[in-house]
Enzyme design. Structure first.
Site, short mmCIF file in Angstrom:
data_model
loop_
_atom_site.label_atom_id
_atom_site.label_comp_id
_atom_site.label_asym_id
_atom_site.label_seq_id
_atom_site.Cartn_x
_atom_site.Cartn_y
_atom_site.Cartn_z
CG ASN A 85 -2.31 0.68 0.72
OD1 ASN A 85 -2.32 1.86 0.45
ND2 ASN A 85 -3.38 -0.09 0.61
NE ARG A 86 -2.25 4.75 -3.54
CZ ARG A 86 -3.02 3.69 -3.76
NH1 ARG A 86 -3.45 2.95 -2.78
NH2 ARG A 86 -3.35 3.36 -5.00
CG HIS A 111 1.38 -2.16 -3.87
ND1 HIS A 111 0.84 -2.22 -2.61
CD2 HIS A 111 0.33 -2.30 -4.72
CE1 HIS A 111 -0.48 -2.40 -2.70
NE2 HIS A 111 -0.81 -2.44 -3.96
CG HIS A 185 -2.16 -6.97 -5.28
ND1 HIS A 185 -3.33 -6.88 -6.00
CD2 HIS A 185 -1.90 -5.72 -4.84
CE1 HIS A 185 -3.74 -5.62 -6.01
NE2 HIS A 185 -2.89 -4.89 -5.30
CE1 TYR A 187 -4.52 -7.87 -9.12
CE2 TYR A 187 -6.66 -6.84 -9.38
CZ TYR A 187 -5.29 -6.74 -9.24
OH TYR A 187 -4.69 -5.50 -9.23
CG ASP A 255 -7.93 0.91 -3.65
OD1 ASP A 255 -7.36 0.18 -2.82
OD2 ASP A 255 -7.34 1.44 -4.61
CD GLN A 291 -6.33 -0.87 0.68
OE1 GLN A 291 -6.02 -0.71 1.87
NE2 GLN A 291 -6.65 0.12 -0.12
CD GLU A 320 -4.29 -5.18 -2.01
OE1 GLU A 320 -3.32 -4.44 -1.78
OE2 GLU A 320 -5.24 -4.83 -2.73
C1 GLA Z 1 -3.78 -1.78 -4.33
C2 GLA Z 1 -4.05 -0.33 -4.25
C3 GLA Z 1 -4.88 0.08 -5.42
C4 GLA Z 1 -4.21 -0.30 -6.72
C5 GLA Z 1 -3.91 -1.75 -6.72
C6 GLA Z 1 -3.11 -2.15 -7.94
O1 GLA Z 1 -4.89 -2.52 -4.04
O2 GLA Z 1 -4.65 0.04 -3.05
O3 GLA Z 1 -5.12 1.45 -5.37
O4 GLA Z 1 -3.01 0.42 -6.84
O5 GLA Z 1 -3.19 -2.11 -5.58
O6 GLA Z 1 -3.70 -1.73 -9.12
#
Ligand code: GLA
Length: 366
Positions: A85-86, A111, A185, A187, A255, A291, A320
């Site tokens: 994450n950020r 990430h 991560h 999907y 998100d 997340q 996540e």
């Molecule tokens: C995470 C982030 C999203 C996006 C995805 C990848 O989940 O929180 O904003 O960047 O990764 O696309």
């Protein structure tokens, strides 16, 4: 059983160009699940399950070629780190010193940066036991990589659990204090194709972290009560992502970091159910949050998915498990620093329940 094959050679990043990536197929006489993993990003390439009619059903959104995984956005299936994450403005202070990270998401760090843990080649140790196979992927992140302090040794173990699940065990040690937030991560799509908007998420998470326009937490820990993010009694993804709500607009869907109530410990925190396929996914973790990402940016993925479909928003969702995003800049959030000499250990499991021919869900055990 584990089989392995060469997937191809990396060509995208100078640091790894020319290195071979391998695929590992893991199955067991005790499990209906088949995992395809790769040492490129310690990645879950695909998950499929044997249905009651004996055919294999995909449960993930997957790309077809190694080069797609190298070039497409989205971190498909990968382990994410050093800090998932950020981190706002790619900066944080630790031990009185300021650290500057690579900014790869507007002005923020996302990430792990440019060469995150999703882009490394890991060494693989196979435990090819017919009943309980597992693979441990290990890698090293040197002091200063992407701006982070400390030499970090870390590993990710994948094992099959029960008759239809798998578990991820993360381990790490460092020689200097460092922020750490490892996640995966993958999907998921419990129908194997189409979109996941009809999937129903149920989670005990009673709060979430509102974000600003750069998807950075504002610092508020907001109760889900009365918001589109209240999944406590089950809510369709569509009912959240089409809600008239500022947080939904900012993120183009869900998100957000969802915070679990105490007590801590490894236990079931969330489930997702598809009324169309009847498949249910249960998520167990010892992390304090998850997340929930409703695949809002998936249209940026250009090549068709392995299903043959073009990816679009909500082709899949990610769960996540994590510490709080941007924790290094928020004293009020739980600490995400791994101390020098300490050992980080964390586990997350994903357990599927597949309906039998009559449509009943088979209870599997963790
Ligand atoms: C995470 C982030 C999203 C996006 C995805 C990848 O989940 O929180 O904003 O960047 O990764 O696309």
């Amino acid at each position: 059983m584990i089989t392995q094959e060469i997937w191809g050679k990396l060509s995208h990043d100078a640091e790894t160009s020319g290195l071979k990536a391998r695929l590992f197929r893991m199955s067991s006489s005790h499990s209906r699940l088949k995992l395809v993993l790769s040492d490129f990003g310690a990645r879950v390439v695909s998950i499929s399950v044997k249905g009651p009619d004996g055919s294999m059903r995909p449960l993930t959104a997957t790309l077809s070629r190694l080069e797609d995984y190298e070039t497409q956005p989205g971190y498909l299936g990968a382990v994410v780190g050093r800090f998932g994450n950020r981190i706002a403005s790619g900066r944080f202070k630790l031990g009185g010193k300021e650290f500057v990270l690579f900014r790869n998401n507007g002005e923020n760090h996302l990430h792990g940066g440019r060469l995150g843990f999703d882009r490394k080649i890991y060494s693989a140790e196979l435990n090819d036991d017919n009943q309980n196979p597992s693979i441990t992927f290990s890698a090293f992140s040197p002091d200063g990589e992407e701006g982070y302090p400390g030499n970090l040794e870390f590993s990710v173990n994948y094992s099959l659990v029960g008759d239809c699940g798998f578990r991820i065990d993360y381990r790490a040690t460092t020689d200097a204090d460092t922020p750490l937030n490892l996640t995966n991560h993958t999907y998921f799509n419990l129908n194997g194709r189409g979109n996941v908007e009809s999937h129903v998420i149920t989670t005990e998470a009673s709060a979430f972290l509102p974000v600003d326009k750069g998807l950075i937490p504002t610092g508020e820990i907001r109760a889900v009560e009365g918001t589109p993010f209240d999944f406590r009694r089950g809510r369709r993804i569509a009912d959240a992502v089409y809600a008239d709500d500022e947080q939904v607009r900012i993120a183009k869907g869900v998100d957000h970091c969802f915070v679990f109530p105490g007590p801590d410990g490894f236990r079931e925190r969330l489930s997702v159910y598809s009324p169309e396929s009847g498949v249910k996914l249960r998520m167990l973790t010892d992390r304090p949050a998850v997340q929930i990402y409703s695949g809002n940016f998936m249209e940026e993925i250009e090549p068709a998915l392995a299903s043959g479909e073009k990816a679009s928003a909500r082709s899949a969702f990610c769960l996540e498990t994590e510490g709080f995003p941007d924790a290094p800049n928020h004293k009020e959030f739980p600490d995400c620093v791994l101390k020098a000499g300490a050992r980080f250990e964390s586990s997350t499991a994903y357990i599927f329940e597949i309906p039998d021919q009559e449509g009943n869900n088979n209870d599997t055990q963790s």
